[in-house]
Design an enzyme around this catalytic site. Structure first.
Site, PDB file in Angstrom:
ATOM      1  N   GLY A  50       0.794  -1.216   0.000  1.00  0.00           N
ATOM      2  CA  GLY A  50       0.000   0.000   0.000  1.00  0.00           C
ATOM      3  C   GLY A  50       0.828   1.269   0.000  1.00  0.00           C
ATOM      4  O   GLY A  50       0.597   2.176  -0.812  1.00  0.00           O
ATOM      5  N   ASP A 139       3.753  -3.148   7.464  1.00  0.00           N
ATOM      6  CA  ASP A 139       2.448  -3.065   8.126  1.00  0.00           C
ATOM      7  C   ASP A 139       2.374  -3.916   9.386  1.00  0.00           C
ATOM      8  O   ASP A 139       1.293  -4.237   9.846  1.00  0.00           O
ATOM      9  CB  ASP A 139       1.339  -3.491   7.160  1.00  0.00           C
ATOM     10  CG  ASP A 139       1.494  -4.938   6.701  1.00  0.00           C
ATOM     11  OD1 ASP A 139       2.513  -5.577   7.047  1.00  0.00           O
ATOM     12  OD2 ASP A 139       0.596  -5.430   5.985  1.00  0.00           O
ATOM     13  N   CYS A 197      -4.338  -3.781   8.842  1.00  0.00           N
ATOM     14  CA  CYS A 197      -5.202  -3.343   7.741  1.00  0.00           C
ATOM     15  C   CYS A 197      -6.018  -4.508   7.202  1.00  0.00           C
ATOM     16  O   CYS A 197      -7.139  -4.323   6.730  1.00  0.00           O
ATOM     17  CB  CYS A 197      -4.350  -2.729   6.632  1.00  0.00           C
ATOM     18  SG  CYS A 197      -3.633  -1.134   7.066  1.00  0.00           S
ATOM     19  N   CYS A 350     -12.207 -16.229  13.934  1.00  0.00           N
ATOM     20  CA  CYS A 350     -12.055 -14.862  13.414  1.00  0.00           C
ATOM     21  C   CYS A 350     -11.606 -14.983  11.966  1.00  0.00           C
ATOM     22  O   CYS A 350     -12.015 -15.922  11.274  1.00  0.00           O
ATOM     23  CB  CYS A 350     -11.066 -14.063  14.260  1.00  0.00           C
ATOM     24  SG  CYS A 350      -9.405 -14.769  14.310  1.00  0.00           S
TER      25      CYS A 350
END
Length: 392
Positions: A50, A139, A197, A350
């Site tokens: 990103g 990240d 993210c 999850c």
């Protein structure tokens, strides 16, 4: 504060380079001297995702002479919403190779060096030593601390950026002239406290906003112009369209760059940051099931209560049949415990298994001894049981 140029200027610019960079050359603060410094610079971008996408593209366009790319991942369809250096035809390709091709298309005069490997303690010092400046587009906290510590130990500056949902941050860390990342964040947050993210999402265009700031800072450092973000943290709120700057002072007690450092070399960053807490790791031992086991329990009509601990927007994208949603935070605050059945076995899941392991630890301590969680989460379920469903 103004700082001296990070690199010496190259001997000359070719006629082609003068034409290409003419809009830089007519800026008094850049000029021929600044552009020659960019040409002579070697910058390493950690990650081609990103933040790395806009950073690499604009550094190439600006004429940074040598760009290093360290990236071990491959292009996934979910990357294309924000990682604009890659395209549809790049899905499945090496991100490093895809990024190199885009950089060469933007500016064939730039030399590109690929490091198609995971950055770790064994290679970071050797890789970093070949560059003047590091641009950090990682990240995860373990790699951020690794990048910081290696840069400090080598005496190199690096430009840091961070993004999450609609919020972004950027700064320049250079221990010789100001604080390092550890001065700002002495300790990593507890595991699971700050979603990634991949778990919480990020507005695609936010990457361009922060990535372009990182390139702006890189150019200033290389050419020795302006006031770099050394000692300042720039915070951007895209929803409110607000920028604000916070002073970050060098911590004399910093474990790495302080007056009496206790960190004098690279450490075990996975342990320092923790993928999951010790409690979650202990709870998951012997209490982790596979997607195939869960499918058998469902088919056999076992007395189970499947609980999805993700957020509402994630649940709306894809869910496991029969699962009900109770977000992780409800367990951490204790609100969800009273609603759990006593006559059914609790099965938590999850996205990948990290958050459900944390919740499992809470349930174990509350007396739900037979509770389990799904290893691999909903991603593993989709891959093994329902491949026609979307993943994110």
């Amino acid at each position: 504060m103004s700082l001296p140029p990070l690199v010496e200027p190259a001997a000359e610019l070719t006629v082609e380079e003068v034409r290409r960079y003419s809009r830089h050359l007519i800026i008094p603060d850049v000029g021929m001297d600044g552009q020659k410094r960019l040409k002579n610079a070697k910058v390493l971008c950690v990650g081609a995702g990103g933040l790395g996408s806009p950073a690499l593209m604009y550094m190439a366009a600006a004429g940074v002479g040598t760009l290093g790319i360290i990236e071990f991942d491959t292009v996934d369809e979910s990357n294309l919403q924000r990682q604009i250096i890659h395209g549809q035809s790049d899905i499945g390709r090496s991100k490093a190779q895809s990024a190199r091709d885009s950089v060469k298309e933007i500016n064939p005069l730039v030399e590109v060096i690929l490091h198609e490997e995971r950055l770790d303690n064994d290679n970071v010092m050797e890789i970093f030593s070949g560059y003047d400046l590091i641009v950090d587009g990682t990240d995860n906290f373990a790699t951020r601390y690794l990048v910081n510590d290696a840069a400090v130990l080598l005496g190199k500056p690096y430009v840091w950026g961070s993004i999450y949902r609609f919020d972004g941050q950027a700064s320049v860390f250079w221990a010789e002239h100001g604080p390092c990342y550890r001065c700002l964040y002495p300790e990593a947050p507890p595991p699971g406290m700050v979603p990634s993210c991949a778990e919480g999402g990020v507005l695609g265009v936010l990457c361009a906003s922060i990535g372009s700031i990182q390139v702006n800072e890189a150019i200033k450092l290389l050419a020795g112009i302006g006031e770099p973000l050394v000692g300042r943290l720039m915070i951007y709120d895209a929803l409110e369209m607000q920028y604000r700057s916070v002073k970050v002072r060098k911590d004399p007690n910093c474990a790495l760059c302080g007056e009496n450092p206790t960190v004098t070399g690279l450490i075990d960053y996975e342990s320092f940051c923790g993928v999951v807490s010790e409690e979650a790791s202990a709870a998951a031992v012997g209490s982790t099931i596979t997607s195939k086991q869960l499918k058998e329990w469902i088919d056999n009509g076992e007395a189970i209560d499947i609980i999805d601990v993700r957020e509402v927007n994630e649940y709306e994208i894809v869910s496991i049949p029969g699962a009900r949603l109770i977000p992780k935070n409800e367990f951490l605050m204790g609100n969800a415990l009273q609603d759990l059945p006593q006559d059914k076995r609790i099965v938590l899941h999850c996205k990948t298994g990290v958050r459900s392991a944390e919740v499992l630890a809470v349930l174990k301590s509350a007396g739900f001894a037979d509770a389990v969680h799904l290893g691999g989460g909903v991603i593993g379920w989709v891959n093994q049981i329902e491949p026609e469903k979307p993943v994110y």
